[in-house]
Design an enzyme around this catalytic site. Structure first.
Site, PDB file in Angstrom:
ATOM      1  CD  GLU A 110      -2.621   1.124   2.841  1.00 31.16           C
ATOM      2  OE1 GLU A 110      -3.287   2.174   3.211  1.00 31.16           O
ATOM      3  OE2 GLU A 110      -2.034   0.367   3.678  1.00 31.16           O
ATOM      4  CG  ASP A 214      15.306  -1.164  12.673  1.00 29.80           C
ATOM      5  OD1 ASP A 214      16.009  -0.330  13.248  1.00 29.80           O
ATOM      6  OD2 ASP A 214      15.503  -1.028  11.260  1.00 29.80           O
TER       7      ASP A 214
END
Length: 307
Positions: A110, A214
């Site tokens: 997306e 992360d």
């Protein structure tokens, strides 16, 4: 075949097969919009006006095409796992694979139009609340993930483990082993930490929480409605505090974030030393990837943890 032509042909075919776009819909434009140290990024627009975000990575002697595709497959699974919690926005993954030119792997997802996170009203508070909701989402009864992935360019092994401390010990030991020959001054304090790791978790009942893995300041943004968006994950089910380690290393999160987060997940005794342990994982990883500029921060964190 040029890379642009390969993206148009292969990604169109995969998107049609997955019903992400119509059977008669094709990618018409492919615009390079930059990228990071591993992948390049493209904004693709279909004949019906649908925008698709595509990442590509070229194979090399250090990373075969199969390994590139596996890397993108792991990222797609990570994005889906985060998306499935319905807690914080992530790009929905569509398809991944190898491009027709045989040199590149790709991941299509997306496209989210991003605004500025600086000055957006209440966005750090929203991020804190939603990250806490992510960490509180119900998950498996063990630690790890359905597949291995990477933290930067370093392999991150996610083999399921019923015990968090053992899982963390293996993860830290992997980074320490990578650094041991080039930075022997790390070896003694690193072993001391591994030997006494249990002591930093006494009295805690740790349940598996889905971590982004992360979440530094460059891996979150806001959409056009000022809602937080988290990007480029390296996820695993682990201790909820683990995500806060890399935030400490690189900063960019203010008191509004931490106040909102800890209103839902309060600090427990020994919090600061554990966050330092989680930060250490990332500084040693950067030491392994980028070299000696991260040695001082790694040694400093070890000293603070062990004192």
């Amino acid at each position: 075949m040029t890379l642009t032509d390969a993206i148009k042909r292969t990604v169109t075919e995969k998107l049609q097969q997955s019903s992400t776009i119509a059977k008669d819909e094709v990618l018409e434009s492919v615009e390079n919009i930059g990228g990071g140290c591993i992948s390049d990024a493209y904004l693709c627009t279909s004949s019906n006006g649908k925008q698709i975000f595509v990442k590509t990575c070229e194979s090399s002697p250090k990373q075969t095409l199969d390994e590139v595709v596996e890397m993108f497959g792991s990222e797609a699974k990570g994005l889906k796992a985060l998306d499935d919690t319905h807690t914080i926005r992530v790009p929905t993954p569509y398809v991944y694979g190898a491009l027709d030119n045989d040199n590149y792997g790709f991941l299509a997802m997306e496209y989210i139009s991003l605004g500025s996170k600086y000055g957006a009203s209440g966005v750090q508070r929203k991020l804190g609340e939603q990250l806490a909701d992510l960490h509180l989402a119900k998950g498996p009864g063990q630690f790890g993930f359905e597949c291995d992935n990477t933290i930067g360019s370093t392999p991150q092994v996610n083999t399921w483990c019923p015990d968090w401390i053992e899982f963390l010990r293996r993860r830290l030991a992997y980074q320490f082993d990578l650094a041991s020959s080039r930075y022997p001054q790390l070896n003694k304090p690193a072993q001391q930490l591994l030997d006494k790791l249990d002591t930093y978790f006494e009295g805690l009942d740790i349940r598996p929480s889905l971590n982004h893995g992360d979440l530094w300041s460059g891996n979150w943004a806001v959409d056009d409605n000022d809602n937080p968006v988290i990007l480029d994950p390296a996820p695993f089910w682990g201790h909820s505090e683990a995500d806060l380690g890399i935030m400490k290393v690189f900063g960019g999160f203010d008191s509004n974030f931490y106040d909102a987060y800890h209103a839902k997940i309060p600090k427990e005794p020994g919090y600061q030393k554990r966050v330092n342990i989680y930060a250490l994982y990332h500084t040693v990883n950067h030491l392994n990837m980028f070299g000696s500029s991260y040695l001082s921060s790694s040694m400093s964190l070890l000293s603070q943890i062990l004192q």
